[in-house]
Write an enzyme that holds these catalytic residues in place. Structure first.
Site, PDB file in Angstrom:
ATOM      1  CD  GLU A  25      -3.216  -0.596   2.111  1.00 25.51           C
ATOM      2  OE1 GLU A  25      -3.262   0.520   2.674  1.00 25.51           O
ATOM      3  OE2 GLU A  25      -4.073  -1.475   2.307  1.00 25.51           O
ATOM      4  CG  HIS A  79      -5.123   4.292   1.837  1.00 23.62           C
ATOM      5  ND1 HIS A  79      -6.242   4.972   2.236  1.00 23.62           N
ATOM      6  CD2 HIS A  79      -5.416   2.973   1.985  1.00 23.62           C
ATOM      7  CE1 HIS A  79      -7.162   4.107   2.636  1.00 23.62           C
ATOM      8  NE2 HIS A  79      -6.703   2.885   2.482  1.00 23.62           N
ATOM      9  CG  ASP A  92      -8.859   2.012   5.058  1.00 20.57           C
ATOM     10  OD1 ASP A  92      -7.702   2.009   5.486  1.00 20.57           O
ATOM     11  OD2 ASP A  92      -9.186   1.586   3.935  1.00 20.57           O
TER      12      ASP A  92
HETATM   13 ZN   LIG Z   1      -7.360   1.080   3.129  1.00 18.97          ZN
END
Ligand SMILES: [Zn+2]
Length: 132
Positions: A25, A79, A92
């Site tokens: 990520e 992101h 998140d």
């Molecule tokens: Zn995420």
């Protein structure tokens, strides 16, 4: 916030950054005024993870200092989800720390797609990304 506006070049900058980091990520900040993005600021993902991001604190601090000295505000955080999904993960939602738009770049069928979300009270709703 109902929508944010960014340019094709800014979108491409985010895609280039997250694509270079995949399968990990990647993340960064969107600086601007009102709801218009003026600058995409890439920040390293300290977690070095394929399923999580933690903004590297020194880079994040420098980004905030740069915004302040340039009269800008934080209006978004971006992101990537290199293996999907296109929507915010439970992490998140739990860790959303700022009242700003969360842009998620997800790789679906080898194409990066960007969507915006507002996360609040344990849930999210979609925010329009206006690409100019
Ligand atoms: Zn995420």
């Amino acid at each position: 916030m109902q929508s944010i506006t960014l340019t094709k070049q800014q979108l491409q900058q985010m895609i280039t950054h997250v694509d270079a980091q995949a399968p990990l990520e990647a993340c960064g900040l969107l600086a601007g005024l009102d709801s218009k993005v003026e600058s995409v600021i890439e920040v390293a993902n300290q977690a070095q993870s394929a399923v999580q991001f933690v903004m590297e604190p020194v880079g994040q601090l420098k980004a905030f200092e740069w915004m302040e000295s340039n009269g800008m505000e934080l209006i978004g955080i971006f992101h990537s989800h290199p293996a999907g999904p296109e929507t915010p993960s439970p992490t998140d939602i739990k860790e959303a720390a700022y009242d700003v738009v969360n842009v998620i770049l997800a790789r679906v069928d080898d194409q990066w797609r960007a969507r915006g979300f507002w996360i609040e009270d344990g849930t999210f709703k979609e925010v329009l990304l206006q690409i100019q």
